[in-house]
Enzyme design. Structure first.
Site, short mmCIF file in Angstrom:
data_model
loop_
_atom_site.label_atom_id
_atom_site.label_comp_id
_atom_site.label_asym_id
_atom_site.label_seq_id
_atom_site.Cartn_x
_atom_site.Cartn_y
_atom_site.Cartn_z
N ASP A 42 0.72 -1.15 -0.03
CA ASP A 42 0.23 -0.09 -0.22
C ASP A 42 0.89 1.38 0.07
O ASP A 42 1.97 1.46 0.06
CB ASP A 42 -0.74 0.12 1.32
CG ASP A 42 -2.01 -0.94 1.31
OD1 ASP A 42 -2.44 -1.28 -0.02
OD2 ASP A 42 -2.50 -1.23 2.19
N LYS A 64 -3.42 4.25 -3.69
CA LYS A 64 -3.87 5.25 -4.41
C LYS A 64 -3.11 5.48 -5.75
O LYS A 64 -1.65 5.56 -5.88
CB LYS A 64 -3.98 6.52 -3.69
CG LYS A 64 -5.32 6.47 -2.82
CD LYS A 64 -5.46 7.81 -2.34
CE LYS A 64 -6.39 7.54 -1.37
NZ LYS A 64 -6.73 8.77 -0.25
N MET A 177 -7.54 9.00 9.97
CA MET A 177 -8.12 9.42 8.68
C MET A 177 -8.93 10.34 9.39
O MET A 177 -9.93 10.48 8.58
CB MET A 177 -8.87 8.25 8.09
CG MET A 177 -7.96 7.03 7.63
SD MET A 177 -8.80 5.54 7.10
CE MET A 177 -9.42 4.93 8.70
N1 SAH Z 1 -3.40 0.07 9.16
C1 SAH Z 1 -2.85 1.46 9.67
C2 SAH Z 1 -3.89 2.66 9.45
C3 SAH Z 1 -4.45 2.70 8.14
S1 SAH Z 1 -5.63 4.04 8.04
C4 SAH Z 1 -2.35 1.53 11.30
O1 SAH Z 1 -2.46 0.40 11.90
O2 SAH Z 1 -1.64 2.45 11.28
C5 SAH Z 1 -4.62 5.36 7.69
C6 SAH Z 1 -4.48 6.25 8.85
O3 SAH Z 1 -3.47 5.92 9.53
C7 SAH Z 1 -4.03 7.74 8.30
O4 SAH Z 1 -4.99 8.63 7.80
C8 SAH Z 1 -3.51 8.23 9.58
O5 SAH Z 1 -4.28 8.93 10.35
C9 SAH Z 1 -2.95 7.06 10.28
N2 SAH Z 1 -1.44 6.98 10.13
C10 SAH Z 1 -0.53 5.81 9.43
N3 SAH Z 1 0.50 6.17 9.29
C11 SAH Z 1 0.74 7.32 10.17
C12 SAH Z 1 1.74 8.09 10.32
N4 SAH Z 1 3.15 7.64 10.12
N5 SAH Z 1 1.95 9.08 11.27
C13 SAH Z 1 0.58 9.42 11.68
N6 SAH Z 1 -0.58 9.03 11.24
C14 SAH Z 1 -0.50 7.91 10.51
#
Ligand code: SAH
Length: 251
Positions: A42, A64, A177
């Site tokens: 992803d 995306k 998100m």
């Molecule tokens: N499976 C992922 C989440 C996917 S949803 C997990 O467990 O982290 C995607 C959202 O995760 C983004 O919109 C943001 O809110 C958050 N996110 C993912 N990586 C991030 C990062 N390095 N810093 C801050 N927010 C993050």
């Protein structure tokens, strides 16, 4: 080392890549990536982690696209099935943890339907990684006795989320998100009884070298959010103030 390592032909490993810093990958995730024939990944998986794959591995991006449209989930499910049925060792690599807002469950259901064997390797979810690197403990005896992970990506305003219960929970609230919906997140929490002066933090690009942390009160959340780019995490609760004391990453 006595491990459960068992990556075979036709087997899919759903692996969490963590939030950004490649050193947060699990040892098991690393071994699987190095051993994979195919890596399906992803947008949020960092380039440093992709670079760990074997030179001969087929690398398939399903995040995306340039036109900002996501690859439809069914297409990803079909791809996983197809590669596994070809007898390849498949790693399905996702940012953070695959079971936290990662649609990992949906992909596994597609594999079950086709009798394809799989395993799940957890990753450090953004809520854990980004707050650790921001010096914001999600729980703290003087601040919060529980924590809730919430999606900010709701179809219609407020739909599906019990705002009253969140606002009155005394929990640290972590919104994934949530950037685009930050105004409605703060409005909903405040109108359901959470103090407008409750501290909140926005953590941009958590655990990456260019991580930024902004702290203010809940009524300023939308202003904070307008200053950052994706990916970013929203933390609501008095633990957010600890950033000022415990920030170690920018020392
Ligand atoms: N499976 C992922 C989440 C996917 S949803 C997990 O467990 O982290 C995607 C959202 O995760 C983004 O919109 C943001 O809110 C958050 N996110 C993912 N990586 C991030 C990062 N390095 N810093 C801050 N927010 C993050």
């Amino acid at each position: 080392m006595n491990t459960y390592f068992n990556h075979q032909a036709g087997f899919v490993s759903l692996v969490g890549a963590g939030p950004g810093d490649p050193d947060l990958l699990t040892v098991k995730g690393l071994r699987l990536i190095q051993n994979a024939d195919v890596v399906i990944y992803d947008r949020l998986v960092s380039a440093d982690i992709l670079a760990l794959a074997n030179d001969n591995a087929e690398m398939i991006y399903v995040g995306k696209r340039l036109n900002y449209h996501c690859v439809p989930q069914e297409e990803i499910n079909d791809l996983l099935v197809e590669k596994a049925q070809q007898g390849r060792k498949v790693v399905r690599l996702k940012g953070g943890d695959p079971f936290i807002f990662g649609r990992g469950g949906e992909e596994l259901e597609a594999l079950v339907e086709k009798d394809i064997l799989f395993e799940v390797v957890p990753g450090v979810t953004a809520a854990a990684g980004a707050t650790s690197y921001a010096g914001i403990p999600l729980t703290h005896r003087d601040h919060a006795q529980s924590v809730q992970f919430v999606t900010g990506h709701v179809k219609k305003e407020g739909q599906g989320i019990n705002w009253a219960s969140l606002a009155q929970s005394n929990s640290t609230l972590v919104f994934y998100m949530g950037l685009k919906q930050s105004g409605s997140i703060s409005d909903n929490l405040i109108s359901n009884g959470l103090d407008a002066k409750t501290p909140c933090a926005v953590i941009e690009k958590g655990t990456r070298r260019d991580q930024r942390v902004l702290v203010d009160s809940l009524d300023k959340l939308a202003t904070l959010a307008s200053q950052v780019e994706s990916p970013a995490l929203i933390v609501v609760g008095s633990v957010a103030t600890l950033h000022n004391k415990l920030d170690w990453f920018n020392q």
